[in-house]
Design a protein around this motif. Structure first.
Motif, PDB file in Angstrom:
ATOM      1  N   GLN A 115       0.679  -1.714  -0.103  1.00 33.46           N
ATOM      2  CA  GLN A 115       0.124  -0.124   0.547  1.00 33.46           C
ATOM      3  C   GLN A 115       0.804   1.392  -0.012  1.00 33.46           C
ATOM      4  O   GLN A 115       2.101   0.774   0.463  1.00 33.46           O
ATOM      5  N   ILE A 116       0.136   2.318  -0.862  1.00 34.45           N
ATOM      6  CA  ILE A 116       0.546   3.259  -0.322  1.00 34.45           C
ATOM      7  C   ILE A 116       0.612   4.252   0.785  1.00 34.45           C
ATOM      8  O   ILE A 116      -0.011   3.583   1.737  1.00 34.45           O
ATOM      9  N   LYS A 117       1.790   4.636   1.498  1.00 30.71           N
ATOM     10  CA  LYS A 117       2.561   4.492   2.910  1.00 30.71           C
ATOM     11  C   LYS A 117       2.299   6.442   2.925  1.00 30.71           C
ATOM     12  O   LYS A 117       3.220   6.488   1.920  1.00 30.71           O
ATOM     13  N   PRO A 118       1.290   6.697   3.934  1.00 28.16           N
ATOM     14  CA  PRO A 118       1.360   8.213   4.221  1.00 28.16           C
ATOM     15  C   PRO A 118       2.731   8.774   4.394  1.00 28.16           C
ATOM     16  O   PRO A 118       4.080   7.911   4.703  1.00 28.16           O
ATOM     17  N   ARG A 119       3.159   9.825   3.964  1.00 29.04           N
ATOM     18  CA  ARG A 119       4.821  10.162   4.592  1.00 29.04           C
ATOM     19  C   ARG A 119       4.586  11.529   5.939  1.00 29.04           C
ATOM     20  O   ARG A 119       3.586  12.434   5.898  1.00 29.04           O
ATOM     21  N   ALA A 120       6.006  11.307   6.729  1.00 30.79           N
ATOM     22  CA  ALA A 120       5.273  12.196   7.781  1.00 30.79           C
ATOM     23  C   ALA A 120       6.093  13.099   7.826  1.00 30.79           C
ATOM     24  O   ALA A 120       7.943  12.659   7.561  1.00 30.79           O
TER      25      ALA A 120
END
Length: 163
Positions: free
Chosen positions: A144-149
């Motif tokens: 899955q595409i992961k959010p970038r923090a």
């Protein structure tokens, strides 16, 4: 930042107005997506049997119902991320040609292609097109595409309405 420091720093300024309160040390998450045109191009090249408008019924990724492949591959699956060793191992289970399978499982190939052309999961699926896992399998082996923090490094009082 010192030139010898081996980290990638980027400065991004957002005009947040007063609608996004934050404090020093908070983080901002960016939710990336794949380019819809590239997703469409990939789906058309991968199989003539479906395209970005094809609807599938799933109970995964926080989705319970019908979703188009275009939406799934644009917003959920990291089609243009780097293929991992684990991904290549899973893809290799669908390869019937022994030489191609051997190449897929060769870590040096993955490293060399990664450095040479920045191979993506989509590239690997097109390069080893004979392996051709069905859509349900793709949905399970593509991460899955992961959010970038990103940490917020500005103080709200020092830079009013700008993050």
């Amino acid at each position: 930042c010192d030139e010898s420091y081996n980290r990638d720093f980027r400065t991004i300024r957002l005009n947040t107005g007063e609608s996004m309160p934050y404090e020093l040390g908070d983080a901002l998450e960016i939710f990336p997506q794949n380019d819809p045109a590239k997703v469409s191009e990939f789906l058309h090249a991968y199989s003539p049997d479906f395209d970005e408008r094809t609807v599938v019924k799933i109970h995964d990724f926080g989705i319970d119902g019908e979703v188009s492949l275009g939406t799934l591959f644009t917003y959920v699956l990291d089609l243009f991320g780097k293929p991992s060793k684990h991904f290549m191992q899973q893809l290799a289970t669908f390869e019937t040609d022994a030489e191609e399978k051997k190449l897929m499982l060769d870590l040096e190939f993955l490293k060399t292609e990664g450095k040479k052309s920045g191979i993506t999961i989509a590239d690997a699926l097109m390069r080893f097109k004979k392996a051709h896992p069905p859509i349900p399998v793709l949905m399970s082996i593509i991460p899955q595409i992961k959010p970038r923090a990103y940490s917020i490094a500005s103080a709200p009082l020092a830079s009013k309405n700008i993050t």
